[in-house]
Design an enzyme around this catalytic site. Structure first.
Site, PDB file in Angstrom:
ATOM      1  N   HIS A 241       0.851  -1.187   0.000  1.00 50.14           N
ATOM      2  CA  HIS A 241       0.000   0.000   0.000  1.00 50.14           C
ATOM      3  C   HIS A 241       0.890   1.241   0.000  1.00 50.14           C
ATOM      4  O   HIS A 241       1.522   1.558   1.005  1.00 50.14           O
ATOM      5  CB  HIS A 241      -0.910  -0.001   1.218  1.00 50.14           C
ATOM      6  CG  HIS A 241      -1.764   1.219   1.310  1.00 50.14           C
ATOM      7  ND1 HIS A 241      -2.888   1.391   0.531  1.00 50.14           N
ATOM      8  CD2 HIS A 241      -1.658   2.345   2.051  1.00 50.14           C
ATOM      9  CE1 HIS A 241      -3.435   2.554   0.800  1.00 50.14           C
ATOM     10  NE2 HIS A 241      -2.703   3.165   1.722  1.00 50.14           N
TER      11      HIS A 241
ATOM     12  N   ASP B 171       0.767   5.151  -0.454  1.00 49.96           N
ATOM     13  CA  ASP B 171      -0.022   6.370  -0.614  1.00 49.96           C
ATOM     14  C   ASP B 171       0.638   7.263  -1.657  1.00 49.96           C
ATOM     15  O   ASP B 171       1.842   7.541  -1.584  1.00 49.96           O
ATOM     16  CB  ASP B 171      -0.111   7.112   0.712  1.00 49.96           C
ATOM     17  CG  ASP B 171      -1.008   6.390   1.715  1.00 49.96           C
ATOM     18  OD1 ASP B 171      -2.090   5.952   1.309  1.00 49.96           O
ATOM     19  OD2 ASP B 171      -0.621   6.269   2.888  1.00 49.96           O
TER      20      ASP B 171
ATOM     21  N   ASP C 271      -7.995   1.589   1.828  1.00 52.24           N
ATOM     22  CA  ASP C 271      -7.667   2.603   2.832  1.00 52.24           C
ATOM     23  C   ASP C 271      -8.423   3.905   2.692  1.00 52.24           C
ATOM     24  O   ASP C 271      -8.063   4.893   3.312  1.00 52.24           O
ATOM     25  CB  ASP C 271      -6.150   2.881   2.794  1.00 52.24           C
ATOM     26  CG  ASP C 271      -5.686   3.763   3.939  1.00 52.24           C
ATOM     27  OD1 ASP C 271      -6.262   3.662   5.026  1.00 52.24           O
ATOM     28  OD2 ASP C 271      -4.755   4.550   3.748  1.00 52.24           O
TER      29      ASP C 271
ATOM     30  N   HIS D  46      -6.618   9.519  -1.633  1.00 47.73           N
ATOM     31  CA  HIS D  46      -7.310   9.543  -0.342  1.00 47.73           C
ATOM     32  C   HIS D  46      -6.513  10.131   0.821  1.00 47.73           C
ATOM     33  O   HIS D  46      -6.976  10.056   1.973  1.00 47.73           O
ATOM     34  CB  HIS D  46      -7.813   8.132   0.012  1.00 47.73           C
ATOM     35  CG  HIS D  46      -6.729   7.129   0.266  1.00 47.73           C
ATOM     36  ND1 HIS D  46      -6.451   6.104  -0.611  1.00 47.73           N
ATOM     37  CD2 HIS D  46      -5.868   6.985   1.285  1.00 47.73           C
ATOM     38  CE1 HIS D  46      -5.460   5.380  -0.126  1.00 47.73           C
ATOM     39  NE2 HIS D  46      -5.094   5.897   1.031  1.00 47.73           N
TER      40      HIS D  46
END
Length: 1013
Positions: A262, A264, A374, A579
């Protein structure tokens, strides 16, 4: 038998931690290291390779915040190591217990070939297996000294979130750079003991299997020679084989492991650093794929692939090869893992259009699932949008963070506002960074809600956010847990395979209807207001540019539709919907750059629209209406003069062609246009709003009441607003001036000025225009508060059982009562352009041009009437992770619309967000399309992405009821097809008398591809 559990557990832990683990590397020799500090921003490999390096010693501090240090490492494999497995082991001076967002590096060969990254829990780089004695090793290592913003668990502010304030003090101390022998037998023993010990500790005290493992470990430790761990490791492993080979129970839960990292796209680091994080992690992943044939890695976010393609072509080539081999699985189908609440409907559609097209174009793969672990809640239009983009499944993880209620399902059908359902999974392991620890395995089984109905779940495994992704240790754990008594079974497989098996096993899974509301991170609807405003403006400017570019392409000879520019601008906007950008939860650097990007996007889109309008030919001043609804309203000419004009939907009209409605009168602080009468009190609030058409007072208490609350959540400052914020507040009732500032027949306006707090000021202009019941409140804030939130309240005299808030392609109803803990937890919610309150026969809407967060409550008055209050969240002042979040100037408009139906709210929401554009143009052609039929609302008009010249129109039913209508074109229509979001034909549309017949179910989205005659 005496209970020896404590002795055994403590013995195993000490021997593992202090003897076995420390013997994994049998011998080491240090590299000779030199260093070069890159000035400013990162540099290409070629520039670093040509730089002058200086000697560098271990134990030396290095790395200013956000800096890049290149290390040249030279060494030689000792002759006596021939035939052994030899690796480079590099410790940059890693800190803390989080493997992401700190020092990390990418190791290159001297020809520029990236080999692998170095991360806190992934410090090795393979040299040779088997090694040739005497071979030389020569590396160039690009090391990033990113600050650990998460230090102290976000308990204090830090200037490290922007290179402008971070300083230049070195952050890390280099510990080691060695060539080393990996003792494979000891390494495997380390993993054997880890897996067994962790499993043992998760089993119950009365479970025979726990004691069997304990005594097996105890006996095995007797075989460990503390003076020769390497020499005795094989014997210890042999002793553990029986207890490691016991098969799992036939009814054991199955966990589908999916490699994952993951990352970001921006968060506690800027976008430029994400570009490097992806290259490092993807290098690790492709290296791991070479080592483990059974490894499968799922990776979303087409934007990150594009960064690697453009900046690291050799890593990109390795990704392509891994995809061909079936070990790399593109998933998600979106440009980025965007926020789930704030992007507009068309933007969510374009996330899928651009994301899925990228994967199809570059890999020949159409992704089949939505991968959004997420994001901070998910809007109720997602099932339909996802299905229209060709998706079969949806995955999220974040709902496990709920503050109040435990979500009741892990595998379920999610039903959206239109009735579309999509098969959805919510992994019970409760993490998207799994490592198959004993605790995680036990938690997944214990937590799983579908026991008795289904028996499998998914676990994304690997370290994220710069931690390097999956590791060989995690893969080895998965192999040991594939079929082990006392544990769930692990199978590493593609997520499509998991979803196919899960759906086959559990076709009658329960149904969840409506939004997936996250009972946490509610402040993300408001934090970093300028970023949110930039997104809203960009979405509407893109709509405007596409509409008028399409009009010009159809009617202006020589005009060329700007496909490439619009594609690029859309991707910029989609990226910033990530996000942790759009929600306002990133460091100062990220939001500073986002605001600059939005300004650039706005300039380009204004220029594109002006170019398209100009191409239609010079002529008289005209008003151009980008809204899908006809409009009759006041607009200002180039010199600022108010003019009343009627303009058709998606069309234009000359400025002077409309007879004006009855004028606005101004009597003291009272504005009256014959439709509404607005009284402004001396304190600047709205003391009365009377709907003259309905003959009723709208307000139950003073309206536009600005209330300043103390706002310090328990944790996660930029993310959270906790319910206790309501308990301490100040009403802003001291107006420094309340004056009439405009008094002309078409417009009356009163200005209210206030100052408060730590030097903050608010100037609001309350306007009433001729012919409209809408009351606009233009707001200019100079904000200097800390740990505060500012809300604007409208208490209306309506008994509303629920509020309706616009979301993507429709609206959602939420109860105004708090009968249950689920309703009580929704004390702050999101919406787009409007919130509507109604009782039978009468409604009121509150409309905005850039806010999202709001709350709705109701009370019963002493006279028996009900007051329902909607309060817009205007600005916040969190200090973590950006100490200066929201400080400075904010300009936006919100409005009160008395007597409004939902249809009125939809139309005025478009009008406020799509102001009429005034420009000189020749008599404009007919609108590209005109929709007839209540509830039939056009969302986008553009030319087809394949440059065929076909016109693509996306529309939806906006009231929440069935709709029948027609779509007429301003050009000869040769044919029409209904398509998916990617403009691929599904079937022919019905054409009657040259117009397309449209029949829609409630909130249905329909994409039409129109062929020109």
């Amino acid at each position: 038998m005496h209970d020896e559990s404590r002795r055994i557990e403590e013995r195993v832990q000490r021997l593992h931690d202090q003897r076995i683990k420390t013997a994994i590397y049998a011998a080491t020799v240090p590299f000779e290291v030199e260093a070069w500090q890159a000035p400013g921003e990162p540099v290409p490999f070629e520039e670093a390779a040509a730089a002058s390096y200086e000697p560098f010693s271990m134990g030396t501090p290095w790395g200013p915040p956000w800096g890049t240090t290149w290390f040249r490492m030279r060494g030689q494999v000792p002759a006596e190591w021939a035939g052994r497995r030899v690796e480079a082991v590099i410790d940059l001076g890693f800190v803390g217990d989080w493997p992401g967002n700190q020092a990390e590096a990418l190791v290159h060969l001297t020809d520029g070939t990236p080999l692998k990254a170095v991360n806190p829990l992934n410090q090795y780089v393979a040299i040779a297996n088997p090694a040739r004695g005497g071979e030389s090793v020569d590396y160039l290592v690009e090391a990033a000294s990113n600050p650990d913003i998460l230090a102290d668990n976000f308990s204090r502010t830090t200037p490290l979130g922007d290179k402008l304030t971070a300083g230049d003090k070195p952050l890390y101390t280099f510990r080691a750079a060695d060539i080393a022998i990996l003792d494979e037998e000891v390494w495997h023993l380390d993993l054997d003991v880890q897996v067994l010990r962790e499993l043992m500790l998760e089993l119950g005290e009365h479970d025979p299997r726990r004691h069997e493992i304990a005594h097996a470990l105890d006996r095995a430790m007797d075989l460990l020679d503390l003076d020769d761990v390497s020499g005795s490791a094989a014997a210890v492993r042999e002793a553990l084989k029986p207890v490691l080979s016991r098969p799992a129970h036939a009814s054991a839960h199955t966990i589908s492991g999916v490699g994952h990292a993951h990352i970001d796209s921006a968060w506690l680091w800027p976008i430029r650093e994400t570009k490097r994080k992806t290259s490092r992690t993807f290098s690790n992943v492709t290296s791991l794929a070479d080592e483990y044939d059974d490894f499968i890695f799922a990776c979303s976010q087409a934007q990150q692939y594009e960064w690697v393609r453009d900046n690291y072509p050799k890593v990109w080539a390795r990704i392509q090869e891994s995809v061909k081999n079936g070990q790399w699985a593109p998933v998600g189908g979106m440009w980025v893992e965007s926020d789930g609440n704030l992007p507009g409907g068309e933007a969510v559609a374009r996330q899928f259009v651009h994301g899925k097209r990228f994967f199809m174009d570059h890999f020949g793969i159409e992704t089949k699932g939505v991968w959004l672990p997420d994001s901070f809640g998910y809007n109720a239009a997602y099932p339909q949008i996802a299905k229209l983009a060709g998706n079969d499944w949806f995955l999220t993880q974040k709902i496990s963070w709920n503050q109040t209620n435990k979500f009741p399902h892990h595998t379920f059908w999610w039903e959206g506002i239109d009735g579309t359902r999509i098969f959805t999974h919510f992994p019970p392991v409760d993490t998207y960074n799994a490592r198959f620890s004993g605790e995680e395995m036990s938690r997944a089984v214990r937590n799983y809600s579908e026991k008795g109905g289904a028996s499998r779940s998914l676990a994304p495994f690997g370290w994220g956010d710069g931690g390097g992704g999956p590791t060989r240790e995690i893969m080895e754990r998965a192999r040991r847990l594939a079929d082990l008594e006392g544990s769930a079974k692990v199978v590493v497989e593609h997520p499509d395979e998991f979803f196919a098996k899960a759906r086959e096993e559990y076709p009658d899974a329960p149904v969840w209807v409506g939004e997936l509301y996250l009972e946490l991170h509610r402040a993300t609807y408001t934090s970093q207001a300028r970023t949110k405003q930039g997104n809203r403006r960009s979405e509407h400017l893109l709509r405007e540019a596409e509409l008028w570019a399409t009009t010009a392409a159809l009617h202006a000879p020589g005009y060329s539709y700007p496909h490439e520019k619009l594609d690029r601008l859309w991707k910029t906007v989609l990226l910033h919907q990530f996000h942790d950008i759009l929600p306002g939860s990133s460091i100062a650097w990220v939001h500073r750059e986002a605001e600059a990007e939005y300004a650039r996007v706005a300039r380009e889109l204004h220029a594109l629209t002006a170019e398209a309008v100009t191409a239609l030919g010079a002529g008289e001043p005209r008003a151009f209406n980008t809204s899908p609804y006809d409009r009759a309203e006041v607009v200002r000419t180039a010199d600022g003069t108010p003019v009343y004009v009627e303009v058709p939907a998606s069309g234009s009209a000359p400025l002077a062609a409309t007879a004006p409605p009855p004028p606005v009168t101004v009597d003291g602080l009272v504005l009256d246009n014959g439709l509404v009468r607005v009284e402004v009190a001396e304190d600047g609030t709205l003391s009365s709003v009377r709907d003259l058409r309905a003959g009723r007072e709208v307000l139950a208490e003073p309206g536009n009441l600005l209330r300043l609350h103390t706002d310090l959540p328990n944790y996660w400052d930029a993310w959270d607003i906790d319910k206790h914020y309501k308990n301490r507040y100040t009403d802003l009732l001291d107006a420094s001036s309340v004056t009439v500032v405009e008094q002309v027949p078409l417009l009356g306006a009163i200005r209210v000025e206030r100052s408060f707090g730590k030097g903050s000021t608010i100037t609001q202009t309350i306007s009433v225009r001729a012919g409209s019941p809408r009351i606009d409140i233009e707001t200019d804030i100079d904000w200097h508060e800390t740990e505060k939130i500012l809300k604007a309240a409208f208490p209306v005299d309506i008994r509303a059982p629920h509020s309706s808030a616009e979301i993507q392609f429709g609206h959602i109803q939420r109860p105004t009562h708090t009968n249950t803990s689920w309703e009580s937890a929704r004390f702050e919610v999101s919406g787009h352009r409007w919130v509507h309150l109604a009782e039978p026969g009468y409604g009121v809407a509150v409309i905005n041009d850039s806010t999202y967060g709001h709350d709705v409550s109701r009370t019963v008055r002493e006279d028996g009437g009900t007051t329902t209050t909607v309060r817009l969240s205007l600005v916040r002042a969190p200090r973590i992770p950006d100490p200066e979040a929201d400080q400075g100037r904010h300009r936006f408009t919100y409005a009160l619309l008395p007597g409004a139906t939902v249809e009125d709210a939809v139309a005025e929401g478009y009008s406020l967000n799509l102001p009429l554009r005034v420009a000189d143009a020749a008599g404009a052609p007919e609108p590209v399309v005109s929709a007839e039929g209540e509830g039939v609302t056009v969302e986008a008009v553009k030319l087809a992405d394949d440059a065929s010249g076909d016109v693509v129109v996306r529309l939806y039913e906006s009231r929440g009821g069935r709709a029948t209508g027609t779509l007429r074109t301003g050009f000869p229509l040769a044919g029409a097809q209904i398509t998916d979001l990617l403009e691929r034909p599904l079937h022919d549309a019905e054409i009657t008398d040259g117009a397309v017949t449209v029949t829609l179910r409630p909130f249905q989205i329909l994409t039409l591809r129109l062929r020109r005659g």
